[in-house]
Structures are given as structure tokens and as C-alpha cells.
Design a protein around this motif. Structure first.
Motif, PDB file in Angstrom:
ATOM      1  N   THR A  72     -20.612  32.560  46.947  1.00  0.00           N
ATOM      2  CA  THR A  72     -19.741  31.677  47.724  1.00  0.00           C
ATOM      3  C   THR A  72     -20.556  31.056  48.845  1.00  0.00           C
ATOM      4  OG1 THR A  72     -17.759  32.981  47.246  1.00  0.00           O
ATOM      5  CG2 THR A  72     -17.679  31.534  49.171  1.00  0.00           C
ATOM      6  N   ALA A  73     -20.591  29.738  48.897  1.00  0.00           N
ATOM      7  CA  ALA A  73     -21.328  29.020  49.935  1.00  0.00           C
ATOM      8  C   ALA A  73     -20.376  28.597  51.049  1.00  0.00           C
ATOM      9  CB  ALA A  73     -22.029  27.796  49.354  1.00  0.00           C
ATOM     10  N   LEU A  74     -20.767  28.853  52.284  1.00  0.00           N
ATOM     11  CA  LEU A  74     -20.027  28.378  53.452  1.00  0.00           C
ATOM     12  C   LEU A  74     -20.765  27.167  53.993  1.00  0.00           C
ATOM     13  CD1 LEU A  74     -19.234  31.730  55.327  1.00  0.00           C
ATOM     14  CD2 LEU A  74     -18.145  30.757  53.280  1.00  0.00           C
ATOM     15  N   ILE A  75     -20.106  26.020  54.006  1.00  0.00           N
ATOM     16  CA  ILE A  75     -20.720  24.786  54.488  1.00  0.00           C
ATOM     17  C   ILE A  75     -19.882  24.210  55.619  1.00  0.00           C
ATOM     18  CG2 ILE A  75     -21.748  24.304  52.227  1.00  0.00           C
ATOM     19  CD1 ILE A  75     -19.579  22.134  51.847  1.00  0.00           C
ATOM     20  N   GLY A  76     -20.484  23.302  56.380  1.00  0.00           N
ATOM     21  CA  GLY A  76     -19.778  22.668  57.482  1.00  0.00           C
ATOM     22  C   GLY A  76     -20.745  22.316  58.587  1.00  0.00           C
ATOM     23  N   SER A 253     -24.156  28.046  44.191  1.00  0.00           N
ATOM     24  CA  SER A 253     -22.867  28.708  44.409  1.00  0.00           C
ATOM     25  C   SER A 253     -21.864  28.459  43.291  1.00  0.00           C
ATOM     26  CB  SER A 253     -22.262  28.267  45.746  1.00  0.00           C
ATOM     27  OG  SER A 253     -21.895  26.896  45.712  1.00  0.00           O
ATOM     28  N   ASP A 254     -20.966  29.417  43.133  1.00  0.00           N
ATOM     29  CA  ASP A 254     -19.826  29.300  42.224  1.00  0.00           C
ATOM     30  C   ASP A 254     -18.614  28.739  42.954  1.00  0.00           C
ATOM     31  OD1 ASP A 254     -21.260  30.711  40.102  1.00  0.00           O
ATOM     32  OD2 ASP A 254     -20.970  32.480  41.337  1.00  0.00           O
ATOM     33  N   GLU A 255     -18.443  29.183  44.202  1.00  0.00           N
ATOM     34  CA  GLU A 255     -17.337  28.735  45.045  1.00  0.00           C
ATOM     35  C   GLU A 255     -17.907  28.190  46.347  1.00  0.00           C
ATOM     36  OE1 GLU A 255     -13.969  29.271  44.173  1.00  0.00           O
ATOM     37  OE2 GLU A 255     -14.547  30.210  42.275  1.00  0.00           O
ATOM     38  N   THR A 256     -17.216  27.208  46.921  1.00  0.00           N
ATOM     39  CA  THR A 256     -17.639  26.641  48.206  1.00  0.00           C
ATOM     40  C   THR A 256     -16.463  26.625  49.167  1.00  0.00           C
ATOM     41  OG1 THR A 256     -19.367  25.250  47.236  1.00  0.00           O
ATOM     42  CG2 THR A 256     -18.528  24.580  49.376  1.00  0.00           C
ATOM     43  N   ALA A 257     -16.724  27.009  50.411  1.00  0.00           N
ATOM     44  CA  ALA A 257     -15.711  26.960  51.462  1.00  0.00           C
ATOM     45  C   ALA A 257     -16.216  26.019  52.555  1.00  0.00           C
ATOM     46  CB  ALA A 257     -15.447  28.349  52.025  1.00  0.00           C
ATOM     47  N   GLY A 273     -12.781  26.193  47.037  1.00  0.00           N
ATOM     48  CA  GLY A 273     -12.525  26.026  45.617  1.00  0.00           C
ATOM     49  C   GLY A 273     -13.803  26.127  44.821  1.00  0.00           C
ATOM     50  N   PRO A 274     -13.715  26.007  43.490  1.00  0.00           N
ATOM     51  CA  PRO A 274     -14.919  26.010  42.662  1.00  0.00           C
ATOM     52  C   PRO A 274     -15.884  24.915  43.116  1.00  0.00           C
ATOM     53  CG  PRO A 274     -12.961  26.201  41.290  1.00  0.00           C
ATOM     54  CD  PRO A 274     -12.485  25.896  42.680  1.00  0.00           C
ATOM     55  N   THR A 275     -17.151  25.243  43.174  1.00  0.00           N
ATOM     56  CA  THR A 275     -18.144  24.307  43.716  1.00  0.00           C
ATOM     57  C   THR A 275     -18.136  22.971  42.989  1.00  0.00           C
ATOM     58  OG1 THR A 275     -19.565  26.069  44.543  1.00  0.00           O
ATOM     59  CG2 THR A 275     -20.615  23.950  44.094  1.00  0.00           C
ATOM     60  N   ALA A 276     -18.084  22.983  41.658  1.00  0.00           N
ATOM     61  CA  ALA A 276     -18.098  21.725  40.914  1.00  0.00           C
ATOM     62  C   ALA A 276     -16.941  20.827  41.326  1.00  0.00           C
ATOM     63  CB  ALA A 276     -18.048  22.009  39.405  1.00  0.00           C
ATOM     64  N   GLU A 277     -15.765  21.415  41.552  1.00  0.00           N
ATOM     65  CA  GLU A 277     -14.614  20.618  41.973  1.00  0.00           C
ATOM     66  C   GLU A 277     -14.748  20.160  43.416  1.00  0.00           C
ATOM     67  OE1 GLU A 277     -10.941  22.595  41.187  1.00  0.00           O
ATOM     68  OE2 GLU A 277     -11.458  23.031  39.097  1.00  0.00           O
ATOM     69  N   MET A 278     -15.247  21.047  44.278  1.00  0.00           N
ATOM     70  CA  MET A 278     -15.396  20.688  45.693  1.00  0.00           C
ATOM     71  C   MET A 278     -16.346  19.508  45.871  1.00  0.00           C
ATOM     72  SD  MET A 278     -13.662  22.610  47.968  1.00  0.00           S
ATOM     73  CE  MET A 278     -14.667  22.849  49.446  1.00  0.00           C
ATOM     74  N   PHE A 279     -17.366  19.418  45.020  1.00  0.00           N
ATOM     75  CA  PHE A 279     -18.355  18.359  45.176  1.00  0.00           C
ATOM     76  C   PHE A 279     -18.018  17.099  44.379  1.00  0.00           C
ATOM     77  CE2 PHE A 279     -20.763  21.729  47.057  1.00  0.00           C
ATOM     78  CZ  PHE A 279     -21.653  21.112  47.915  1.00  0.00           C
ATOM     79  N   THR A 280     -17.019  17.141  43.529  1.00  0.00           N
ATOM     80  CA  THR A 280     -16.633  15.951  42.770  1.00  0.00           C
ATOM     81  C   THR A 280     -15.246  15.446  43.141  1.00  0.00           C
ATOM     82  OG1 THR A 280     -15.804  17.348  40.954  1.00  0.00           O
ATOM     83  CG2 THR A 280     -18.082  16.551  40.790  1.00  0.00           C
ATOM     84  N   ASN A 281     -14.346  16.384  43.449  1.00  0.00           N
ATOM     85  CA  ASN A 281     -12.968  15.978  43.706  1.00  0.00           C
ATOM     86  C   ASN A 281     -12.315  16.885  44.749  1.00  0.00           C
ATOM     87  OD1 ASN A 281     -10.580  14.518  43.376  1.00  0.00           O
ATOM     88  ND2 ASN A 281      -9.853  15.872  41.734  1.00  0.00           N
ATOM     89  N   PRO A 282     -12.837  16.887  45.988  1.00  0.00           N
ATOM     90  CA  PRO A 282     -12.232  17.743  47.019  1.00  0.00           C
ATOM     91  C   PRO A 282     -10.825  17.276  47.346  1.00  0.00           C
ATOM     92  CG  PRO A 282     -13.811  16.225  47.999  1.00  0.00           C
ATOM     93  CD  PRO A 282     -13.951  16.075  46.513  1.00  0.00           C
TER      94      PRO A 282
END
Length: 296
Positions: A72-76, A253-257, A273-282
Motif C-alpha cells: 500500500t502506497a501513501l502519497i500526497g 503498489s497494489d493499493e494507493t491512499a 483504492g486499487p493503484t491501477a484505478e487510482m491512477f486512471t480513474n480516481p
């Protein structure tokens, strides 16, 4: 996977497309691990977690579930409390003068802040890898890896030797240091020192490994090795990584917050959410703006 691929192909923004493609790479591995990890140790649950430095609230009301044996990646943006949050998970935050934590943090259903839980024990099952490699300067490579085992006792010399080798192998470092185990840990390169610190962390068999920007002080080649190692270790450990590198988050990461800050500079969780979704369709425009580099 087909849905994620279509989302990636339909992305029109150049930077977003690059991140989306990278985000999709670990998705297959994540899907395989998802069913296998159910019921395994390493499930983190945070409920309404807040952290303060004296009167200043650095983290506000974070509720987050972390799947076992995943990354799980924490970004911000800087200052939104990501590093503070992971320090609350292994009870390092409370060691600072005036620092307090409220809410609930549990590992496999056990409240890590219960009066029955020894903080030292908590830090053993929830290990930490810091931003800057920090091998113990007076210890050899072997002694660095075995330091936690020797501190807690109960492990024979022969067992320690085996665990040292196994941990160095898991950290992809054994072949590079097997002939110089008695040399100082500080004699290694920066990337090797960080892998040594990872070996030291996993030697005591934690269930969770926290990583606070583990590649920020490393060159690109060393960074790639650490990222490959993170993917490998996720088969055995729950990993939470803080990073400001969007490409890195999408790759490992699998999940990103995603976290941001209120007007009072308290960090809060925007979405996960799932990383692929967070980076394509947040789901949130704020998340999309940060990922696309419009602020941060």
C-alpha cells in the motif's frame, strides 16, 4: 485486468498515461495474492486515527484498511502527515515529547495500543525502514542483521547464522556480501546499506514492514533494486510505503491512499483504492489533480 487495460489505453493525458501503464504492471500479482492472503497474518486496520505534536494536529481521523501481504502506497503533498501516520502504526510517534495518538490501530484484530501490548514487541512485529539508510556504525554486516535477535535473546548462535543468511538472501544482498560479513555495515554503498536495513528488519520476522521513502536518497539503479525487492517481499509481508514518487507508487503498489491537508494543515485521507484505478480513474478531483502534477 481487461477493464484496467481499457482504462489505460483510453487515457489521453501523457503523464497520466505513463503512470497508469506502470500501475497496471503489478495488478496480476496482486490478484494472485488476494485470495491467498485471506486469513493470513498482517491485516492492519486504522479507525479514526489522529496524531498530535503537542497542540498541533498532524493527522486527522484516518480510517484505513490494509490488506495482508500487499503493498500500500501513501502519497500526497509534503507535510500532510504520511510519515507521522506510519510512525503511529509501530508506536514510534509516542516516543516524541508531547506526541499523542487517538483512535484505534489493530493488527490481526489486536489493538496495538492496548495496555497489554508491549511497545517494543509492537515494533518487532511492525518493522520500519527509514528514508536514509541507518546501519549501526559500530556493527559488522552480520551483526547489523542479527542485532534484533541478540537483543531479544532466545536464539542460538547457529540459528542466528542461518537467519542472517536467509535474511540477506531475501533482501537480495547475500551474494554481494557473503565474503565480507565481518566488515562494517557502513562500508557498503547506499543502496546496499538500505537493503541491509531491510534484512535487519525482516530478520525478526515481522508481519508488517513500514517504509518511509526508502529510495529517496538512492540513485536510479539502487532504487530499481529496492523496488524489485519490495515486490518480492510482498509475498510474505504486509508493506506500507510512503513515497513522493508517483511512478514508484504506480510500479510497486497494489493499493494507493492519497492524503491532503485541511486549512489547519492537518493531514487527512482523501481516498484509497486499487493503484491501477487510482491512477486512471480516481473518484476525487483533488486526487486526479495531484497525480497529474497540478499541485503538490
Amino acid at each position: 485486468m481487461a477493464t484496467e487495460k481499457r482504462k489505460t489505453e483510453n487515457t489521453t493525458t501523457g503523464a497520466k498515461d505513463e503512470l497508469a501503464q506502470a500501475a497496471a504492471r503489478p495488478a496480476a500479482q496482486a490478484a494472485k495474492r488476494a485470495s491467498a492472503s485471506e486469513g493470513d497474518g498482517g491485516r492492519l486496520t486504522l479507525e479514526n486515527v489522529s496524531a498530535r505534536y503537542g497542540a498541533f494536529r498532524a493527522v486527522k481521523d484516518v480510517t484505513l484498511a490494509v490488506r495482508p501481504k500487499s503493498v500500500t502506497a501513501l502519497i500526497g503533498p509534503s507535510g500532510c502527515g504520511k510519515s507521522t501516520l506510519i510512525r503511529t502504526i509501530n508506536r514510534m510517534h509516542e516516543t516524541l515529547p508531547g506526541a499523542t495518538v487517538s483512535g484505534s490501530i489493530s493488527l490481526d484484530g489486536v489493538d496495538l495500543y492496548s495496555s497489554n501490548v508491549d511497545p517494543v514487541r509492537a515494533r518487532r512485529v511492525v518493522g520500519m525502514v527509514f528514508q536514509k539508510p541507518n546501519p549501526f556504525p559500530t556493527m559488522s554486516i552480520s551483526e547489523n542483521v542479527s542485532s534484533g535477535l541478540r537483543l531479544t535473546g532466545g536464539t542460538s548462535k547457529s540459528e542466528i547464522a542461518g537467519i542472517v543468511e536467509d535474511s540477506l538472501r531475501r533482501a537480495a544482498l547475500w551474494d554481494e556480501v557473503k565474503d565480507k560479513l565481518n566488515q562494517p555495515g557502513t562500508s557498503l554503498s547506499g543502496g546496499q546499506q538500505q537493503r541491509l536495513c531491510i534484512a535487519r528488519t525482516i530478520a525478526v520476522k515481522p508481519r508488517v514492514v513500514l517504509m518511509d521513502e526508502p529510495c529517496s536518497a538512492l540513485d536510479p539503479v539502487a532504487t530499481l533494486k529496492i523496488e524489485e525487492l519490495i515486490r518480492d517481499l510482498a509475498a510474505e509481508y504486509t508493506i506500507v510505503i510512503v513515497t513522493h514518487n508517483m511512478q514508484q507508487a504506480s510500479r510497486v503498489s497494489d493499493e494507493t491512499a492519497f492524503f491532503s491537508m485541511d486549512d489547519d494543515r492537518a493531514g487527512y485521507l482523501v481516498e484509497t483504492g486499487p493503484t491501477a484505478e487510482m491512477f486512471t480513474n480516481p473518484k476525487q478531483a483533488l486526487t486526479e489533480g495531484y497525480i497529474q502534477g497540478r499541485f503538490g
